[in-house]
Design a protein around this motif. Sequence first.
Motif, PDB file in Angstrom:
ATOM      1  N   THR A 190     -29.332  29.598  23.025  1.00 51.12           N
ATOM      2  CA  THR A 190     -27.854  29.036  24.509  1.00 51.12           C
ATOM      3  C   THR A 190     -26.127  29.230  23.389  1.00 51.12           C
ATOM      4  OG1 THR A 190     -28.533  26.591  22.773  1.00 51.12           O
ATOM      5  CG2 THR A 190     -29.406  26.935  24.805  1.00 51.12           C
ATOM      6  N   LEU A 191     -25.570  29.258  24.186  1.00 49.13           N
ATOM      7  CA  LEU A 191     -23.469  29.181  22.870  1.00 49.13           C
ATOM      8  C   LEU A 191     -23.372  27.935  22.498  1.00 49.13           C
ATOM      9  CD1 LEU A 191     -22.125  31.868  24.828  1.00 49.13           C
ATOM     10  CD2 LEU A 191     -23.159  32.168  22.752  1.00 49.13           C
ATOM     11  N   ALA A 192     -22.974  27.772  21.662  1.00 46.35           N
ATOM     12  CA  ALA A 192     -22.446  26.820  20.976  1.00 46.35           C
ATOM     13  C   ALA A 192     -21.583  25.771  22.152  1.00 46.35           C
ATOM     14  CB  ALA A 192     -21.806  26.502  19.419  1.00 46.35           C
ATOM     15  N   PRO A 193     -20.832  24.953  22.416  1.00 49.30           N
ATOM     16  CA  PRO A 193     -19.884  24.829  23.472  1.00 49.30           C
ATOM     17  C   PRO A 193     -18.404  24.658  22.272  1.00 49.30           C
ATOM     18  CG  PRO A 193     -20.431  22.322  22.464  1.00 49.30           C
ATOM     19  CD  PRO A 193     -21.524  23.513  21.775  1.00 49.30           C
ATOM     20  N   TRP A 194     -17.778  25.475  23.397  1.00 42.81           N
ATOM     21  CA  TRP A 194     -16.072  26.150  22.718  1.00 42.81           C
ATOM     22  C   TRP A 194     -15.257  24.996  22.153  1.00 42.81           C
ATOM     23  CZ3 TRP A 194     -11.010  24.716  24.687  1.00 42.81           C
ATOM     24  CH2 TRP A 194     -10.086  26.075  23.441  1.00 42.81           C
ATOM     25  N   THR A 195     -14.933  24.476  21.390  1.00 41.94           N
ATOM     26  CA  THR A 195     -14.004  23.919  20.393  1.00 41.94           C
ATOM     27  C   THR A 195     -12.518  24.197  20.797  1.00 41.94           C
ATOM     28  OG1 THR A 195     -15.146  24.745  18.508  1.00 41.94           O
ATOM     29  CG2 THR A 195     -15.385  22.856  20.077  1.00 41.94           C
TER      30      THR A 195
END
Length: 225
Positions: free
Chosen positions: A2-7
């Motif tokens: 899973t990709l880390a959430p965009w910040t």
Amino acid sequence: DTLAPWTMPTRLGAAWLLLRVWRLVALRAWRDLRAARVERHRAGDAPAGARVVAEHRSALWRDGREDEFRLVAGKVENLRVARHAFDGVVVPAGAVLSFWKQLGRPTRGRGFVEGREIRAGCVVPVIAGGLCQLSNALAACALECGMTLVERHAHTARIERDAAAPDAIDATVSWNYVDLRVSAPFAWRLEVALTGDELVVRVSAAQAGAGRPIPLVAARGPAPP
């Protein structure tokens, strides 16, 4: 995975990234000084008895959306500027051709402009963006005629992949620590040309090893003005 959430990017994060990049640039320069010298090759006549042993064609105007046209046009201009460093060069048997040693640092002062580049799966405007189309074509020709890819790096993410050539070779470059380096046991000459709608890369040699055929990426539709 899973990709880390965009910040939202921060100035501190950008500064840290820049420091890491320049560390890698300096490390590559130091290693090249200590290792066997990689030379810049000169243009010359093809080896005696040479014939075309590999050719790769790729469309210039196919990638990107309509609102990215300025970046695609910038990519094409960058390829026009870069071709002069590669077209006609002769590489002796056993020598290494380094993409960055041959081209040099691509700066605005040398005529390079903002072009389309893929970073972490995102399209971003950068000076000299789009040169990967040339490194991809060079790597494809190298494999086709049995050369050795001394160094090659694939993109970490791709926005699109050509349906006609899903297994086409991927060779990204980034000054100066992400390089493409090829070598062959035979002497060879490189030709690079731009038509109205294609980038054409050819390798000529008197002999060639057993390579694997690379699917051509043909141009589609007329080139825009």
